[in-house]
Design a protein around this motif. Structure first.
Motif, PDB file in Angstrom:
ATOM      1  N   GLU A  10     -31.998  86.971 -12.592  1.00 40.54           N
ATOM      2  CA  GLU A  10     -33.373  86.483 -12.684  1.00 40.54           C
ATOM      3  C   GLU A  10     -33.642  85.522 -11.525  1.00 40.54           C
ATOM      4  OE1 GLU A  10     -34.353  86.592 -17.460  1.00 40.54           O
ATOM      5  OE2 GLU A  10     -33.793  84.697 -16.523  1.00 40.54           O
ATOM      6  N   THR A  11     -34.837  85.603 -10.976  1.00 44.13           N
ATOM      7  CA  THR A  11     -35.209  84.745  -9.849  1.00 44.13           C
ATOM      8  C   THR A  11     -36.282  83.753 -10.280  1.00 44.13           C
ATOM      9  OG1 THR A  11     -34.734  86.534  -8.299  1.00 44.13           O
ATOM     10  CG2 THR A  11     -36.070  84.697  -7.484  1.00 44.13           C
ATOM     11  N   LEU A  12     -36.000  82.474 -10.049  1.00 42.13           N
ATOM     12  CA  LEU A  12     -36.972  81.406 -10.294  1.00 42.13           C
ATOM     13  C   LEU A  12     -37.298  80.753  -8.950  1.00 42.13           C
ATOM     14  CD1 LEU A  12     -35.369  79.694 -13.435  1.00 42.13           C
ATOM     15  CD2 LEU A  12     -37.097  81.494 -13.390  1.00 42.13           C
ATOM     16  N   LYS A  14     -39.819  77.713  -6.878  1.00 44.04           N
ATOM     17  CA  LYS A  14     -40.737  76.580  -6.966  1.00 44.04           C
ATOM     18  C   LYS A  14     -40.842  75.945  -5.578  1.00 44.04           C
ATOM     19  CE  LYS A  14     -41.547  72.272  -9.534  1.00 44.04           C
ATOM     20  NZ  LYS A  14     -41.022  71.379 -10.605  1.00 44.04           N
ATOM     21  N   ASP A  42     -38.291  76.393 -14.746  1.00 45.51           N
ATOM     22  CA  ASP A  42     -38.314  77.004 -16.072  1.00 45.51           C
ATOM     23  C   ASP A  42     -39.041  78.336 -16.003  1.00 45.51           C
ATOM     24  OD1 ASP A  42     -41.010  76.338 -15.894  1.00 45.51           O
ATOM     25  OD2 ASP A  42     -40.765  74.503 -17.081  1.00 45.51           O
ATOM     26  N   SER A  43     -39.451  78.849 -17.174  1.00 46.51           N
ATOM     27  CA  SER A  43     -40.057  80.184 -17.226  1.00 46.51           C
ATOM     28  C   SER A  43     -41.330  80.282 -16.395  1.00 46.51           C
ATOM     29  CB  SER A  43     -40.353  80.559 -18.683  1.00 46.51           C
ATOM     30  OG  SER A  43     -41.229  79.616 -19.281  1.00 46.51           O
ATOM     31  N   GLU A  44     -42.000  79.174 -16.167  1.00 51.19           N
ATOM     32  CA  GLU A  44     -43.219  79.215 -15.359  1.00 51.19           C
ATOM     33  C   GLU A  44     -42.910  79.527 -13.898  1.00 51.19           C
ATOM     34  OE1 GLU A  44     -45.290  75.581 -15.871  1.00 51.19           O
ATOM     35  OE2 GLU A  44     -45.831  75.974 -17.972  1.00 51.19           O
ATOM     36  N   ASN A  45     -41.651  79.329 -13.500  1.00 50.91           N
ATOM     37  CA  ASN A  45     -41.247  79.579 -12.118  1.00 50.91           C
ATOM     38  C   ASN A  45     -40.592  80.951 -11.934  1.00 50.91           C
ATOM     39  OD1 ASN A  45     -40.310  76.333 -12.657  1.00 50.91           O
ATOM     40  ND2 ASN A  45     -41.919  76.756 -11.144  1.00 50.91           N
ATOM     41  N   PHE A  46     -40.604  81.776 -12.993  1.00 52.79           N
ATOM     42  CA  PHE A  46     -39.982  83.099 -12.926  1.00 52.79           C
ATOM     43  C   PHE A  46     -40.769  84.005 -11.983  1.00 52.79           C
ATOM     44  CE2 PHE A  46     -39.843  87.493 -14.493  1.00 52.79           C
ATOM     45  CZ  PHE A  46     -38.480  87.735 -14.432  1.00 52.79           C
ATOM     46  N   THR A  47     -40.037  84.681 -11.070  1.00 54.81           N
ATOM     47  CA  THR A  47     -40.711  85.576 -10.119  1.00 54.81           C
ATOM     48  C   THR A  47     -40.200  87.007 -10.178  1.00 54.81           C
ATOM     49  OG1 THR A  47     -39.141  85.026  -8.353  1.00 54.81           O
ATOM     50  CG2 THR A  47     -41.159  83.678  -8.526  1.00 54.81           C
ATOM     51  N   VAL A  49     -36.781  89.989 -11.752  1.00 54.95           N
ATOM     52  CA  VAL A  49     -35.446  90.246 -12.273  1.00 54.95           C
ATOM     53  C   VAL A  49     -34.888  91.479 -11.576  1.00 54.95           C
ATOM     54  CG1 VAL A  49     -36.331  91.643 -14.197  1.00 54.95           C
ATOM     55  CG2 VAL A  49     -34.064  90.578 -14.372  1.00 54.95           C
TER      56      VAL A  49
END
Length: 213
Positions: A10-12, A14, A42-47, A49
């Motif tokens: 998973e890629t986050l 920010k 956190d999940s808001e920064n998910f870009t 998978v």
């Protein structure tokens, strides 16, 4: 069917803005702040998978150990059988909790039902001392097994043959006063393997002092 190892990535992301004298200094400052937990992703920064296969393997089924043993049932000739070596396999073979007894000099054990005499199991075979005198009677099904270094083991062909002869002839038991006699069961009364006992083959009581058990 095979086994596969699949990596999930998973890629986050920010972006933070800092003041610094150079790009390198700005990056170093953000790294320091990140490791000091000043920037939490956190999940808001998910870009996105990504999935990627890492390895492939054949599934190897664990083989359950099988023991070559002798099964002795009342009214039957002994049977050479294969059973599992786990406790539940032995319990299933004798129909309940087990007890191991070691009446012989050879590396064998008799696996008997611990409550065979209490639960009304049919008398099976007599155990005799060196002078041929009966000192015990096994009730219910039992196994003759070999002994390994730590656990029960298969019988060798020689021991299988020896104890098949030892317990070959089924026995019937006759009470004579306070003692019990073991008599060979006639061949025409011997049950076929796993066949139910016919009612006409059950010996009947003859007198109060001479009871067939």
């Amino acid at each position: 069917m095979k086994e596969y190892d699949i990596k999930i990535t998973e890629t986050l992301e920010k972006t933070v803005t800092v003041k610094a004298e150079s790009m390198e200094a700005a990056q170093a400052k953000v790294e320091e702040e990140y490791y000091n937990s000043e920037h939490i992703l956190d999940s808001e920064n998910f870009t996105g998978v990504d999935f990627s296969a890492e390895a492939e393997r054949e599934i190897v089924q664990e083989q359950k150990e099988q023991l070559d043993v002798l099964l002795v049932k009342p009214g039957m000739y002994p049977q050479a059988v294969q059973i599992g070596g786990e406790l539940e396999d032995l319990q299933k073979a004798v129909g309940g909790d087990i007890e191991a007894v070691y009446p012989y000099n050879e590396p064998v054990a008799l696996i008997v039902n611990d409550e065979g005499k209490l639960n009304g199991s049919e008398l099976n075979r007599a155990l005799r001392d060196n002078e041929g005198q009966i000192y015990d009677i096994v009730a219910g099904d039992f196994l003759v097994v070999g002994l390994g270094e730590e656990n029960f083991a298969s019988l060798s062909p020689e021991l299988m043959e020896k104890f098949e002869k030892e317990f070959h002839q089924p026995e019937m038991f006759v009470r004579m006063g306070r003692s019990i006699m073991a008599l060979p069961l006639p061949d025409d009364k011997v049950k076929a393997a796993d066949a139910p006992l016919k009612s006409e083959s059950i010996p009947q009581k003859s007198s109060p002092d001479r009871d067939v058990l």
